[in-house]
Design a protein around this motif. Sequence first.
Motif, PDB file in Angstrom:
ATOM      1  N   SER A  13     -54.079  17.147   4.828  1.00  0.00           N
ATOM      2  CA  SER A  13     -53.979  16.051   5.795  1.00  0.00           C
ATOM      3  C   SER A  13     -52.507  15.874   6.132  1.00  0.00           C
ATOM      4  O   SER A  13     -51.635  16.452   5.479  1.00  0.00           O
ATOM      5  CB  SER A  13     -54.560  14.755   5.218  1.00  0.00           C
ATOM      6  OG  SER A  13     -53.810  14.331   4.092  1.00  0.00           O
ATOM      7  N   CYS A  14     -52.224  15.095   7.153  1.00  0.00           N
ATOM      8  CA  CYS A  14     -50.847  14.775   7.553  1.00  0.00           C
ATOM      9  C   CYS A  14     -50.039  16.022   7.904  1.00  0.00           C
ATOM     10  O   CYS A  14     -48.817  16.049   7.743  1.00  0.00           O
ATOM     11  CB  CYS A  14     -50.135  13.970   6.482  1.00  0.00           C
ATOM     12  SG  CYS A  14     -51.040  12.516   5.946  1.00  0.00           S
ATOM     13  N   GLY A  16     -48.524  19.165  10.383  1.00  0.00           N
ATOM     14  CA  GLY A  16     -48.056  19.377  11.747  1.00  0.00           C
ATOM     15  C   GLY A  16     -48.895  20.480  12.375  1.00  0.00           C
ATOM     16  O   GLY A  16     -49.304  21.423  11.692  1.00  0.00           O
ATOM     17  N   GLY A  29     -48.059  19.531   5.290  1.00  0.00           N
ATOM     18  CA  GLY A  29     -48.959  18.408   5.077  1.00  0.00           C
ATOM     19  C   GLY A  29     -49.122  18.132   3.591  1.00  0.00           C
ATOM     20  O   GLY A  29     -48.251  18.451   2.781  1.00  0.00           O
ATOM     21  N   ARG A  59     -43.356  19.245   3.892  1.00  0.00           N
ATOM     22  CA  ARG A  59     -43.211  17.968   4.589  1.00  0.00           C
ATOM     23  C   ARG A  59     -44.557  17.520   5.134  1.00  0.00           C
ATOM     24  O   ARG A  59     -45.434  18.332   5.399  1.00  0.00           O
ATOM     25  CB  ARG A  59     -42.177  18.086   5.702  1.00  0.00           C
ATOM     26  CG  ARG A  59     -42.421  19.257   6.633  1.00  0.00           C
ATOM     27  CD  ARG A  59     -41.341  19.463   7.665  1.00  0.00           C
ATOM     28  NE  ARG A  59     -40.218  20.237   7.151  1.00  0.00           N
ATOM     29  CZ  ARG A  59     -38.995  20.143   7.626  1.00  0.00           C
ATOM     30  NH1 ARG A  59     -38.726  19.334   8.616  1.00  0.00           N
ATOM     31  NH2 ARG A  59     -38.021  20.865   7.131  1.00  0.00           N
ATOM     32  N   LYS A  60     -44.705  16.247   5.290  1.00  0.00           N
ATOM     33  CA  LYS A  60     -45.883  15.673   5.941  1.00  0.00           C
ATOM     34  C   LYS A  60     -45.409  14.925   7.186  1.00  0.00           C
ATOM     35  O   LYS A  60     -44.228  14.592   7.300  1.00  0.00           O
ATOM     36  CB  LYS A  60     -46.630  14.741   4.984  1.00  0.00           C
ATOM     37  CG  LYS A  60     -45.775  13.596   4.446  1.00  0.00           C
ATOM     38  CD  LYS A  60     -46.485  12.831   3.361  1.00  0.00           C
ATOM     39  CE  LYS A  60     -45.515  11.791   2.767  1.00  0.00           C
ATOM     40  NZ  LYS A  60     -46.094  11.118   1.617  1.00  0.00           N
ATOM     41  N   PHE A  61     -46.315  14.688   8.118  1.00  0.00           N
ATOM     42  CA  PHE A  61     -46.020  13.978   9.375  1.00  0.00           C
ATOM     43  C   PHE A  61     -44.926  14.655  10.198  1.00  0.00           C
ATOM     44  O   PHE A  61     -44.188  14.001  10.924  1.00  0.00           O
ATOM     45  CB  PHE A  61     -45.634  12.514   9.112  1.00  0.00           C
ATOM     46  CG  PHE A  61     -46.672  11.733   8.360  1.00  0.00           C
ATOM     47  CD1 PHE A  61     -47.924  11.509   8.913  1.00  0.00           C
ATOM     48  CD2 PHE A  61     -46.408  11.240   7.092  1.00  0.00           C
ATOM     49  CE1 PHE A  61     -48.892  10.795   8.211  1.00  0.00           C
ATOM     50  CE2 PHE A  61     -47.365  10.521   6.388  1.00  0.00           C
ATOM     51  CZ  PHE A  61     -48.609  10.300   6.951  1.00  0.00           C
ATOM     52  N   ASP A  63     -43.497  17.264  13.202  1.00  0.00           N
ATOM     53  CA  ASP A  63     -43.882  17.611  14.562  1.00  0.00           C
ATOM     54  C   ASP A  63     -43.648  19.096  14.770  1.00  0.00           C
ATOM     55  O   ASP A  63     -42.729  19.676  14.191  1.00  0.00           O
ATOM     56  CB  ASP A  63     -43.073  16.780  15.552  1.00  0.00           C
ATOM     57  CG  ASP A  63     -43.325  15.298  15.334  1.00  0.00           C
ATOM     58  OD1 ASP A  63     -44.473  14.872  15.515  1.00  0.00           O
ATOM     59  OD2 ASP A  63     -42.394  14.577  14.944  1.00  0.00           O
ATOM     60  N   GLY A  76     -40.315  14.934   9.800  1.00  0.00           N
ATOM     61  CA  GLY A  76     -41.383  14.712   8.843  1.00  0.00           C
ATOM     62  C   GLY A  76     -40.874  13.915   7.655  1.00  0.00           C
ATOM     63  O   GLY A  76     -39.804  13.301   7.709  1.00  0.00           O
ATOM     64  N   VAL A  82     -37.634  10.115   4.969  1.00  0.00           N
ATOM     65  CA  VAL A  82     -37.845  10.726   6.276  1.00  0.00           C
ATOM     66  C   VAL A  82     -36.770  11.797   6.463  1.00  0.00           C
ATOM     67  O   VAL A  82     -35.640  11.647   5.996  1.00  0.00           O
ATOM     68  CB  VAL A  82     -37.772   9.656   7.386  1.00  0.00           C
ATOM     69  CG1 VAL A  82     -37.955  10.272   8.761  1.00  0.00           C
ATOM     70  CG2 VAL A  82     -38.835   8.579   7.148  1.00  0.00           C
ATOM     71  N   CYS A 108     -40.129  11.085  11.868  1.00  0.00           N
ATOM     72  CA  CYS A 108     -41.446  11.600  11.513  1.00  0.00           C
ATOM     73  C   CYS A 108     -42.454  11.050  12.506  1.00  0.00           C
ATOM     74  O   CYS A 108     -42.248   9.980  13.085  1.00  0.00           O
ATOM     75  CB  CYS A 108     -41.821  11.256  10.076  1.00  0.00           C
ATOM     76  SG  CYS A 108     -42.170   9.539   9.772  1.00  0.00           S
ATOM     77  N   SER A 109     -43.504  11.804  12.742  1.00  0.00           N
ATOM     78  CA  SER A 109     -44.575  11.404  13.660  1.00  0.00           C
ATOM     79  C   SER A 109     -44.052  11.034  15.044  1.00  0.00           C
ATOM     80  O   SER A 109     -44.585  10.153  15.698  1.00  0.00           O
ATOM     81  CB  SER A 109     -45.358  10.230  13.079  1.00  0.00           C
ATOM     82  OG  SER A 109     -45.890  10.561  11.825  1.00  0.00           O
TER      83      SER A 109
END
Length: 124
Positions: A13-14, A16, A29, A59-61, A63, A76, A82, A108-109
């Motif tokens: 989850s989370c 890119g 993720g 990394r999560k979140f 791009d 991310g 961050v 991030c995001s």
Amino acid sequence: MWTPVANMRERRSCAGVGVLNGELYVVSGRNGSNLLSSVEKYRPSTGVWTTIADILLPRKFADVVALNGLLYVVGGMNNSSVLNSVECYNPNTNTWATVTAKMNMDRCSAGVVVINRPKHFTTC
């Protein structure tokens, strides 16, 4: 109408997500509380997910955007902060490189897109 496809090799989850050369890339993720370094790509013509080289910094979140035949992963979060770092994937060599120029801010995001690329822009 949505059509189911094969499951990815690793639950995540989370992550890119980006498209390069007609293939869908799912980058990093997390799986539960564990950050993942793994990256998978999906080729619609075969319906198969393939694991490619691990990203350098999990990394999560993050791009993801494609530019000039390369895939960029931007920002991310790791488990504590961050990020302002950028990594670049070259599908011809199946390698990741850190882009030396960091973003001015941690992000991030955020969402990334390439529009009217300046002619002086260089890639990794």
